[in-house]
Scaffold this motif. Structure first.
Motif, PDB file in Angstrom:
ATOM      1  N   PRO A 138      30.098  21.331  40.251  1.00  3.82           N
ATOM      2  CA  PRO A 138      30.147  21.749  38.838  1.00  3.82           C
ATOM      3  C   PRO A 138      30.190  23.260  38.637  1.00  3.82           C
ATOM      4  N   GLU A 139      29.424  24.013  39.418  1.00  5.47           N
ATOM      5  CA  GLU A 139      29.402  25.462  39.226  1.00  5.47           C
ATOM      6  C   GLU A 139      30.746  26.087  39.597  1.00  5.47           C
ATOM      7  N   ARG A 140      31.375  25.574  40.643  1.00  3.43           N
ATOM      8  CA  ARG A 140      32.681  26.099  41.045  1.00  3.43           C
ATOM      9  C   ARG A 140      33.763  25.735  40.032  1.00  3.43           C
ATOM     10  N   VAL A 141      33.581  24.620  39.338  1.00  2.00           N
ATOM     11  CA  VAL A 141      34.556  24.204  38.332  1.00  2.00           C
ATOM     12  C   VAL A 141      34.637  25.223  37.195  1.00  2.00           C
ATOM     13  N   LYS A 142      33.536  25.894  36.887  1.00  7.03           N
ATOM     14  CA  LYS A 142      33.545  26.898  35.815  1.00  7.03           C
ATOM     15  C   LYS A 142      34.553  28.005  36.119  1.00  7.03           C
ATOM     16  N   ALA A 143      34.559  28.487  37.364  1.00  9.46           N
ATOM     17  CA  ALA A 143      35.529  29.516  37.755  1.00  9.46           C
ATOM     18  C   ALA A 143      36.942  28.955  37.734  1.00  9.46           C
ATOM     19  N   LEU A 144      37.098  27.705  38.143  1.00  3.00           N
ATOM     20  CA  LEU A 144      38.407  27.054  38.126  1.00  3.00           C
ATOM     21  C   LEU A 144      38.975  27.002  36.710  1.00  3.00           C
TER      22      LEU A 144
END
Length: 542
Positions: A138-144
């Motif tokens: 989920p946290e990496r999805v924010k940057a995506l």
């Protein structure tokens, strides 16, 4: 040597590379290469070269890729905020270049964060087709999400799901799939010293298990005749040639599409594939997944396999030899970091073609939103409830959208107006999206961005999103405030400050699109010669 490499890693590389080992080790004394890739959704590479404030040298394997000089900071330039380029390690541009993406394709980026390869795919789609970008964390999805929005991508869906769940929903939907797999990261040691600290031989085995699971899901998601690129940024044969050989042995409908070793690339190394490695790849999920926080443990009796039949042995040997058609990028041979790339194609047969044809979804937007394609209600599950709140806009909501569009947008100047029948406007909670796939496909999946984020339904009004601003062209908007690069108001706007626009007397009260020349930066609201800033706090100039 300033970088202290693990002893076990050095020993492994000495055994693999033999006479090349010394040159390989010397590469760690060299500075890392830095690159950026021009966003062709905004402009052509030649146009950016003419206007670039940076010293650029072409990257030979990517027409839009350039090295920039050490000490330059393209991430601290307004062009970056305008989405004109993505800062990307040069070798990392290779996998998408090998995927053969064309406009109109349906493409899945299965391990997509932070989004560099997704934005590269989107540029090749040129606004047509579908891009589904997924990442499990989920946290990496924010940057995506941010990177896709900054690039002005209008035909993407962002998921936060396990690959197997996507396969359950979509079936054999995609023309192209990129699996840029999570890996032990050996190829990034020079770029990221944290990779060195976390490396261990056991970690290589842990990642091999995850890679096998991801590839299995990808196989189910690819159309007959479609192509799949599997890539890593590691050197370990267990995660590269052995993984591909194992996959081919279990999936005879797939074959390697040989890639030419140009630009200093090397062919894959079938000789590095051992029976032990292919057994690990086939049963790696039993070894334990450090990434998922599970205790690593040795394969016991359940992991043992019987002696292969003569036919199976021949298939495995043929699969091993096919890996010669894959590519390795070595830091002592190319101006970039370490990478591995394999291009696979799924061969069509009568049964798979018929299955793919029966899985074509033709559901309309106003169909049932709580069931999947089999008609089953998912009920409760991980994350938010399986029953999505995605729905078509109701009459009053559509009126709010049309009121905004008629007063702010100039849709008569483009054929790509928003909310057409092939990309309907949908609502999730109070947020409005233009959805490039049937919403039924997203039912039960965690979709942080179920399409192009258009804006938010506020009380009695519609508020446009930053994504909408970045995805528009100036000619699609009625009021445009275009600032020159030398204008100090550019930085003030990016910092979130109110700016004076009294020298734009034609700008009336209401929304205007702030641009750096012809390139959108975001929204502002004009009133009496001043512009109230609508640039999002999380995007602001630091």
């Amino acid at each position: 040597m300033s970088l202290q490499l693990p002893e076990a890693f050095e020993q492994k590389m000495r055994e693999l590379l033999e006479e090349e080992f010394e040159a390989f080790m010397e590469s760690y004394e060299q500075p890392k290469w830095q690159g950026l890739r021009v966003n062709r959704l905004k402009l052509e590479a030649c146009d950016f070269q003419r206007m670039s404030p940076f010293s650029l040298t072409a990257i030979p394997w990517c027409a839009e890729g350039f090295y920039y000089a050490d000490g330059e900071r393209p991430g601290k330039h307004p062009f970056y905020h305008a989405g004109l380029y993505y800062i990307q390690e040069p070798s990392a541009m290779t996998p998408v270049e090998m995927l053969d993406v064309r406009p109109g394709h349906k493409v899945l980026d299965l391990c997509a964060a932070p989004g560099g390869k997704s934005t590269q795919i989107a540029a090749k789609l040129a606004g047509s087709g579908v891009l589904v970008s997924n990442d499990l964390h989920p946290e990496r999805v924010k940057a995506l999400v941010k990177n896709i929005e900054m690039a002005g991508v209008r035909n993407a869906v962002v998921l936060n799901e396990h690959p197997a769940r996507i396969a359950d929903s979509f079936g054999a939907y995609f023309d192209r799939i990129l699996v840029d797999a999570p890996c032990s990261g050996e190829g990034m040691f020079r770029k990221d010293e944290d990779m060195v600290k976390h490396w261990s031989p056991q970690r290589v085995c842990d990642y091999a298990g995850m890679q096998e699971e991801i590839l299995e899901a990808a196989a189910a998601l690819l159309k007959p005749g479609g192509k799949l690129v599997y890539s890593t940024c590691t050197f370990s044969p267990e995660e590269n040639e052995a993984m591909i050989a194992s996959f081919l042995g279990q999936h005879p409908q797939f074959e390697v599409v040989p890639l030419s070793p140009t630009h200093g690339f090397q062919s894959g190394r079938p000789a590095w594939v051992t029976e032990k490695q292919t057994d690990q790849a086939e049963h790696g999920e039993q070894v334990g997944h450090a990434e998922h926080g599970e205790q690593a443990e040795q394969v016991g009796q359940a992991g043992q396999v019987s002696e292969p039949s003569e036919e199976t042995g021949a298939r495995q040997e043929a699969a091993r030899l096919e890996t010669a058609g894959t590519l390795r990028l070595w830091p002592h041979l190319v101006e970039g970091e370490g990478h591995y790339v394999a291009l696979l194609q799924k061969m069509p047969d009568a049964q798979s073609i018929e299955q793919a044809n029966t899985e074509v979804r033709t559901a309309s937007v106003d169909s049932s939103y709580g069931t999947d394609r089999s008609g089953k209600d998912h009920g409760k599950g991980q994350g938010r409830p399986r029953k999505q709140e995605i729905r078509p806009l109701d009459t009053e909501e559509r009126e709010r959208w049309h009121a905004f569009a008629s007063s702010v947008l100039d849709q008569t100047k483009t054929a790509e107006s928003i909310g057409q029948t092939d990309k309907p406007l949908i609502s999730w909670k109070q947020f409005v999206y233009e959805c490039p796939v049937s919403p039924l496909l997203l039912s039960g999946l965690k979709a942080p961005r179920p399409g192009f984020f258009v804006g938010e339904l506020k009380k009695q009004r519609f508020e446009p999103s930053q994504a909408l601003a970045m995805g528009l062209r100036p000619e699609e908007v009625q009021q445009v405030i275009s600032l020159d690069m030398a204008d100090e108001r550019v930085i003030k706007y990016l910092k979130g400050e109110t700016i004076d626009i009294s020298d734009f007397p034609h700008i009336q009260k209401g929304y205007g699109l702030i641009c750096l020349g012809p390139y959108p930066l975001g929204w502002g609201k004009s009133m009496q010669g001043m512009l109230k800033n609508a640039y999002p706090a999380g995007w602001r100039w630091q």
